[in-house]
Design an enzyme around this catalytic site. Structure first.
Site, PDB file in Angstrom:
ATOM      1  N   ASN A  19      11.907  -2.441   0.304  1.00  0.00           N
ATOM      2  CA  ASN A  19      11.310  -1.799   1.472  1.00  0.00           C
ATOM      3  C   ASN A  19      12.115  -2.202   2.703  1.00  0.00           C
ATOM      4  O   ASN A  19      12.058  -3.343   3.165  1.00  0.00           O
ATOM      5  CB  ASN A  19       9.849  -2.231   1.632  1.00  0.00           C
ATOM      6  N   GLU A  58      -3.499  -3.169  -6.175  1.00  0.00           N
ATOM      7  CA  GLU A  58      -2.740  -3.817  -5.104  1.00  0.00           C
ATOM      8  C   GLU A  58      -3.300  -5.207  -4.835  1.00  0.00           C
ATOM      9  O   GLU A  58      -4.474  -5.365  -4.500  1.00  0.00           O
ATOM     10  CB  GLU A  58      -2.788  -2.986  -3.828  1.00  0.00           C
ATOM     11  N   GLY A  59      -2.462  -6.216  -4.976  1.00  0.00           N
ATOM     12  CA  GLY A  59      -2.882  -7.574  -4.688  1.00  0.00           C
ATOM     13  C   GLY A  59      -3.045  -7.809  -3.195  1.00  0.00           C
ATOM     14  O   GLY A  59      -2.701  -6.971  -2.361  1.00  0.00           O
ATOM     15  N   ALA A  60      -3.567  -8.978  -2.863  1.00  0.00           N
ATOM     16  CA  ALA A  60      -3.736  -9.378  -1.467  1.00  0.00           C
ATOM     17  C   ALA A  60      -2.611 -10.327  -1.091  1.00  0.00           C
ATOM     18  O   ALA A  60      -2.406 -11.346  -1.755  1.00  0.00           O
ATOM     19  CB  ALA A  60      -5.092 -10.049  -1.277  1.00  0.00           C
ATOM     20  N   GLY A  61      -1.866  -9.998  -0.035  1.00  0.00           N
ATOM     21  CA  GLY A  61      -0.798 -10.881   0.389  1.00  0.00           C
ATOM     22  C   GLY A  61       0.263 -11.061  -0.674  1.00  0.00           C
ATOM     23  O   GLY A  61       0.602 -10.144  -1.412  1.00  0.00           O
ATOM     24  N   THR A  69       0.833  -1.205   0.000  1.00  0.00           N
ATOM     25  CA  THR A  69       0.000   0.000   0.000  1.00  0.00           C
ATOM     26  C   THR A  69       0.867   1.254   0.000  1.00  0.00           C
ATOM     27  O   THR A  69       0.561   2.234  -0.701  1.00  0.00           O
ATOM     28  CB  THR A  69      -0.940   0.010   1.215  1.00  0.00           C
ATOM     29  N   ASP A 111      -5.927  -0.144   4.041  1.00  0.00           N
ATOM     30  CA  ASP A 111      -5.321  -0.118   2.704  1.00  0.00           C
ATOM     31  C   ASP A 111      -6.235   0.611   1.719  1.00  0.00           C
ATOM     32  O   ASP A 111      -5.787   1.431   0.910  1.00  0.00           O
ATOM     33  CB  ASP A 111      -5.064  -1.535   2.195  1.00  0.00           C
ATOM     34  N   LYS A 129      -7.910  -1.871  -4.612  1.00  0.00           N
ATOM     35  CA  LYS A 129      -7.610  -2.991  -3.721  1.00  0.00           C
ATOM     36  C   LYS A 129      -8.737  -3.995  -3.897  1.00  0.00           C
ATOM     37  O   LYS A 129      -9.747  -3.958  -3.187  1.00  0.00           O
ATOM     38  CB  LYS A 129      -7.531  -2.500  -2.271  1.00  0.00           C
TER      39      LYS A 129
END
Length: 226
Positions: free
Chosen positions: A172, A112-115, A17, A51, A38
């Site tokens: 990150n 944005e994907g999940a996981g 995110t 998110d 999302k």
């Protein structure tokens, strides 16, 4: 013609995110109409999916929450299990329809994907199937922590095996105690065979707009908007 990117990560809670919002701000600063999406959110806090809220704030066009987030579940668990608990099954065609509506209104859609990339979405499909259906170049967010080299390389392998373009990756730096951080980043630069577009420092005070200064979207493969 609308352009989009699909953001995945080496794990859940890895900074997708944060990167998505920074991308939206960067593209908006170039004069583009942008929107974040999302498709599946799992894990609410006080009735809100943070998110989704962050992506809404970073977007600069008016769209419905349902378009941005077709599926939202309270428990912070895998999407297919959250859907089972809610007595339903996630339908990728619903997500695809919402994406097409967004892309008709925006110059750039950041999804944005999940996981992680292969997280199960329903009984048969994973996040890879969603990315393939949307047919978007993928940006990989790597949480720089012990074990990240294998996680990143395996994810990149899965992205390419799905026939998708790995447009770039983001380091990150979410573990301030990680040893030989620079050497790990260099190892991934050598092996991932795509551009490093961002190194996010460990600083919880930095917001998405500040993160733009670390981002160079022109390094993205498939970048054609400016």
């Amino acid at each position: 013609m609308s352009q989009g990117y699909f953001i995945t990560g080496t794990d859940t809670d890895i900074g997708k995110t944060t990167v998505g919002c920074a991308l939206l701000h960067a593209f908006a600063a170039q004069g583009n109409k942008v929107v974040g999406m999302k498709p599946i959110a799992a894990g609410s806090e006080n009735g809100k999916w943070l998110d989704v809220e962050h992506l809404l704030v970073a977007s600069n066009i008016s769209v419905t929450r349902q378009q941005i987030n077709p599926y939202a579940f309270d428990p912070p668990i895998s999407p297919h299990l959250a859907a089972q608990q809610a007595g339903m099954e996630i339908d990728l065609t619903v997500i695809h329809h919402a994406y097409l509506e967004l892309s008709s209104k925006a110059d750039i859609v950041v999804v944005e994907g999940a996981g992680g990339f292969l997280v199960p979405i329903n009984q048969q499909q994973t996040g890879a199937d969603l990315a393939k259906l949307l047919n978007l170049p993928v940006i990989l967010v790597v949480g720089m922590r012990l074990g990240c080299l294998s996680h990143a390389l395996l994810t990149a392998q899965a992205i390419r095996a799905a026939g998708l373009t790995l447009a770039g990756w983001v380091a990150n730096c979410d573990d301030p105690q990680m040893q030989v951080l620079e050497q790990n980043i260099a190892s991934l630069e050598q092996r991932l065979d795509c551009s490093l577009v961002d190194i996010l420092p460990f600083d919880k005070r930095i917001d998405a707009q500040e993160n733009v200064k670390y981002l160079d979207v022109t390094k993205l493969n498939c970048y054609s908007i400016g």
